[in-house]
Enzyme design. Sequence first.
Site, PDB file in Angstrom:
ATOM      1  N   SER A 108     -42.304  70.317 -30.650  1.00 19.54           N
ATOM      2  CA  SER A 108     -43.386  71.168 -31.065  1.00 19.54           C
ATOM      3  C   SER A 108     -43.193  72.507 -30.777  1.00 19.54           C
ATOM      4  O   SER A 108     -43.673  73.451 -31.612  1.00 19.54           O
ATOM      5  CB  SER A 108     -44.829  70.654 -30.397  1.00 19.54           C
ATOM      6  OG  SER A 108     -44.725  70.685 -29.028  1.00 19.54           O
ATOM      7  N   HIS A 160     -48.528  75.744 -25.439  1.00 19.46           N
ATOM      8  CA  HIS A 160     -47.875  76.117 -26.661  1.00 19.46           C
ATOM      9  C   HIS A 160     -47.839  77.763 -26.706  1.00 19.46           C
ATOM     10  O   HIS A 160     -48.996  78.318 -26.450  1.00 19.46           O
ATOM     11  CB  HIS A 160     -48.107  75.517 -27.887  1.00 19.46           C
ATOM     12  CG  HIS A 160     -47.727  74.038 -27.717  1.00 19.46           C
ATOM     13  ND1 HIS A 160     -48.735  73.178 -27.414  1.00 19.46           N
ATOM     14  CD2 HIS A 160     -46.806  73.305 -28.111  1.00 19.46           C
ATOM     15  CE1 HIS A 160     -48.131  71.942 -27.484  1.00 19.46           C
ATOM     16  NE2 HIS A 160     -46.921  72.048 -28.041  1.00 19.46           N
ATOM     17  N   ASP A 167     -54.447  75.428 -24.904  1.00 21.11           N
ATOM     18  CA  ASP A 167     -53.805  74.275 -24.238  1.00 21.11           C
ATOM     19  C   ASP A 167     -52.999  74.692 -23.081  1.00 21.11           C
ATOM     20  O   ASP A 167     -52.519  73.837 -22.349  1.00 21.11           O
ATOM     21  CB  ASP A 167     -53.088  73.291 -25.282  1.00 21.11           C
ATOM     22  CG  ASP A 167     -51.850  73.906 -25.802  1.00 21.11           C
ATOM     23  OD1 ASP A 167     -51.393  74.917 -25.524  1.00 21.11           O
ATOM     24  OD2 ASP A 167     -51.306  73.129 -26.770  1.00 21.11           O
TER      25      ASP A 167
END
Length: 233
Positions: free
Chosen positions: A55, A207, A204
């Site tokens: 990711s 990221h 979060d």
Amino acid sequence: MRFHYLALLAVSTLALAACDKAPPPPSEASESAVDAPPQIPVMGPERRILAFGDSLLAGYGLEDGESYPDRMEQALRARGVNARIANAGVSGDTTAAGLQRLDFTLKSQAAKPELVIISLGGNDMLRSLPPAETRANMEAILKRLQAEKIPIVLLGMLAAPNLGRDYAAGFNPIYPQLAEKYGAVLVPFFLQPVIDKPDLLQGDHVHPTAIGIDAIVAATVDDVQDALPKMKG
């Protein structure tokens, strides 16, 4: 080396679950920290690069054009390098998943890449997978690319301290040792530019934001540019 960010990353089970789900709607775009490239053709042959990973390369939670491969491509083009970076990042991928899809990804490229950028292992660490498995998978990936004579930029990761000294002792040396063995260019800790900088992280706490991505690109663009094979002639 400060580990506050990684500690949050390792203990956040919600963030781990998020890596396996579709990203939430991106927040409003922030002003970029890396200037957009000039709207003029970049001269010279096209330099094909493959960004292969999880990711952190896929662009989780970002708008189109804000992922690390997108912004790295723009940064290289702003320097006059006619880069074309294919984004083969898949959110949630472990090193095992990356190894499983490597051959397919290489065969799917329109042309053989001149360089591969790899970011894998973070999800292995989050899940406390045995470092020996991470090492074996990563080594198989590097060995496969070496067989193809494709240069590599390896984006390193570090274990969170709450996983214990034994885990760190097995995990942390993977990247420098394999980079040396396979002649890869090593970025020791890919996320270093965003540690302890909440404004550069998404909600979060894992990221990077678009501006965080730009900070990482600014810190690694020299490594990527230098790793590209020199043009003949």
